[in-house]
Design an enzyme around this catalytic site. Structure first.
Site, mmCIF file in Angstrom:
data_model
loop_
_atom_site.group_PDB
_atom_site.id
_atom_site.type_symbol
_atom_site.label_atom_id
_atom_site.label_comp_id
_atom_site.label_asym_id
_atom_site.label_seq_id
_atom_site.Cartn_x
_atom_site.Cartn_y
_atom_site.Cartn_z
ATOM 1 N N MET A 3 -30.763 16.179 -1.992
ATOM 2 C CA MET A 3 -32.094 16.476 -1.333
ATOM 3 C C MET A 3 -33.017 15.408 -1.448
ATOM 4 O O MET A 3 -33.800 14.884 -0.574
ATOM 5 C CB MET A 3 -32.672 17.894 -1.925
ATOM 6 C CG MET A 3 -33.892 18.230 -1.069
ATOM 7 S SD MET A 3 -34.865 19.779 -2.204
ATOM 8 C CE MET A 3 -33.505 21.050 -2.105
ATOM 9 N N LYS A 59 -44.057 12.067 21.940
ATOM 10 C CA LYS A 59 -43.790 13.356 21.255
ATOM 11 C C LYS A 59 -42.785 13.277 20.057
ATOM 12 O O LYS A 59 -42.542 12.021 19.794
ATOM 13 C CB LYS A 59 -42.903 14.120 22.384
ATOM 14 C CG LYS A 59 -41.439 13.900 22.789
ATOM 15 C CD LYS A 59 -40.895 14.275 23.873
ATOM 16 C CE LYS A 59 -39.760 13.916 24.189
ATOM 17 N NZ LYS A 59 -39.090 14.442 25.399
ATOM 18 N N ARG A 90 -34.552 23.699 33.294
ATOM 19 C CA ARG A 90 -35.262 23.707 32.186
ATOM 20 C C ARG A 90 -36.669 24.160 32.715
ATOM 21 O O ARG A 90 -36.788 25.157 33.914
ATOM 22 C CB ARG A 90 -35.661 22.494 31.306
ATOM 23 C CG ARG A 90 -36.055 22.708 29.890
ATOM 24 C CD ARG A 90 -35.944 21.410 29.093
ATOM 25 N NE ARG A 90 -36.942 20.302 29.339
ATOM 26 C CZ ARG A 90 -37.143 19.069 28.843
ATOM 27 N NH1 ARG A 90 -36.140 19.081 27.788
ATOM 28 N NH2 ARG A 90 -37.874 18.468 29.091
ATOM 29 N N TYR A 136 -23.483 15.207 -7.088
ATOM 30 C CA TYR A 136 -22.818 16.598 -6.816
ATOM 31 C C TYR A 136 -21.592 16.788 -6.377
ATOM 32 O O TYR A 136 -21.060 16.038 -5.450
ATOM 33 C CB TYR A 136 -23.776 17.528 -5.867
ATOM 34 C CG TYR A 136 -25.096 17.704 -6.362
ATOM 35 C CD1 TYR A 136 -25.494 17.918 -7.619
ATOM 36 C CD2 TYR A 136 -26.130 17.748 -5.368
ATOM 37 C CE1 TYR A 136 -26.816 18.121 -8.063
ATOM 38 C CE2 TYR A 136 -27.497 17.699 -5.628
ATOM 39 C CZ TYR A 136 -27.963 17.876 -7.293
ATOM 40 O OH TYR A 136 -29.187 18.057 -7.533
#
Ligand SMILES: *Cc1c(COP(=O)(O)O)cnc(C)c1O
Length: 401
Positions: free
Chosen positions: A341, A48, A151, A293
């Site tokens: 980013m 997964k 769950r 930044y």
């Protein structure tokens, strides 16, 4: 060691390397553990989360020949296994979808001989749809027992109260071939009291199921993920669903400590993944220069920096700003200023001799240094599972021997 600074796409971009050898070693280590208390048992791989960020397309061909079962959350990924097997003429493996299904997906799985988990209230409706679709053979299902995770699944009480009695009249479209549960707390502790209570509930749930519903024997019982496979022999049953440790990582520090206590040794797991990034720019910044930044970093001295074209978009967490280091020529180079980013800036003053392009290791080994996923995850206030599964699906992944 690096085949070039530019990936096959012609772009200067970071890439992920999968070690086929490390993966095979981990499978062998886990298989030896799972069979030492009796066996043979089925060892299954959990793929997964894009194979825990390693890339399903790259991991599947490596994993398929080594394990007995493949586990997924989504039916689409599971169906990709059958396509892979057809394309390469491979035998069909046992494949189980752990996640929820809609009717169309349930029908597709029945046609493909893929197994499903019955763990929620949608199934009476799915039975009607399977019948309408006139599936060629019954869908093979594993009943999920909720033993204390809260769950998916049914408690022994729900089973005893007849919540699955609709299966008595569904033998034409559904066959119960397995029963499973999932631990809540094996990774967070070094004593397994809660897990032991879950095992008791599991066995009660199986008895309640057998008392009311036709079950194909021998039913496949499975409960252990990585942690229980490693440190809780009672949980090994008939199959193990191993995720994180297949990829060479420990589920937690506690699990590693438990291994020492329970096994008297710590089995060696080898990280499968490395993350490398070529430099976009290498240059000197004069003393007093700000970096990144927010001007959060100022160079005390003249500093040779490398600008790496990788950032939080790619899965390098912004929380690593000013905390992490990367490896260049086997040396640690601190991340200076904020992670952006698409960019990270590192101080390479002491790791290089000139301003030629370089390759930084964000994760993995370079020389004598190893940057572990656990280390990055801790710096980023998360766990290795999250760090890995957030690695961008867009990143190029290559398989190394
Ligand atoms: C994710 C998952 C696993 C694998 O867990 P690891 O700790 O990565 O080994 C096993 N079973 C279920 C139901 C899961 O959701």
């Amino acid at each position: 060691m690096h085949e070039g600074l530019v990936g096959a796409t012609g772009k200067v971009a970071s890439w992920l390397e999968l070690s086929a050898g490390a993966l095979a070693t981990n499978v062998a280590t886990l298989r030896a553990l799972s069979t030492e208390t009796g066996g043979p048992r089925a060892l299954g791989a959990v793929l997964k989360g894009n194979a825990y960020g390693h890339g399903l397309a790259q991991a599947l061909p490596l994993v398929h020949p080594l394990v007995d079962v493949l586990y997924f959350i989504t039916p689409g990924d599971a169906l990709a296994v059958r396509a892979h097997e057809r394309a390469f003429g491979l035998p069909a493996r046992q494949v189980l979808v752990l996640g929820a299904l809609d009717a169309e997906e349930a029908v597709a799985l029945a046609y493909s001989g893929i197994e499903a988990v019955l763990g929620d209230g949608a199934w009476p409706g799915l039975v009607a749809e399977l019948r309408r679709a006139q599936v060629p053979h019954p869908l093979r299902v594993h009943v999920h027992v909720d033993t204390g995770l809260g769950r998916e699944g049914f408690t022994p009480g729900q089973l005893a109260a007849g919540e699955l009695d609709f299966l008595r009249d569904a033998a034409d479209v559904i066959r119960v071939v397995g029963v499973l549960s999932h631990f809540a707390n094996t990774e967070d502790v070094t004593e397994q009291q809660y897990a032991e209570s879950q095992l008791d509930v599991f066995e009660a749930g199986l008895a309640a199921l057998r008392a009311r519903v036709p079950v194909q024997e021998p039913v496949q019982r499975h409960m252990a993920a990585s942690a229980a496979t490693l440190v809780l022999p009672r949980a090994r049953y008939d199959a193990q669903r191993v995720g994180i440790s297949l990829y060479g990582l420990w589920p937690s520090v506690e699990t590693r400590l438990s291994a020492r206590l329970v096994l008297g040794r710590v089995p060696e797991l080898k990280p499968v993944l490395s993350w490398r990034c070529p430099s976009q720019v290498v240059k000197w910044l004069p003393a007093g220069s700000y970096v990144g930044y927010g001007c959060t970093y100022r160079c005390a001295d003249a500093t040779r920096v490398a600008v790496l074209p990788v950032g939080y978009f790619d899965g390098y967490p912004r929380l690593l700003s000013g905390k992490a280091h990367v490896l260049v020529n086997g040396r640690r180079c601190p991340v200076v200023g904020r992670v952006m980013m698409n960019h990270v800036i590192v101080d390479v003053t002491h790791a290089t001799r000139d301003e030629r392009p370089l390759v930084a290791t964000l994760l993995g080994q370079d020389g004598d240094e190893h940057l572990h996923a656990e280390t990055l995850a801790t710096w980023a206030q998360t766990i290795n599972y999250e760090l890995l599964t957030r690695l961008g699906a867009h990143l190029k992944r290559v398989v190394a021997p």
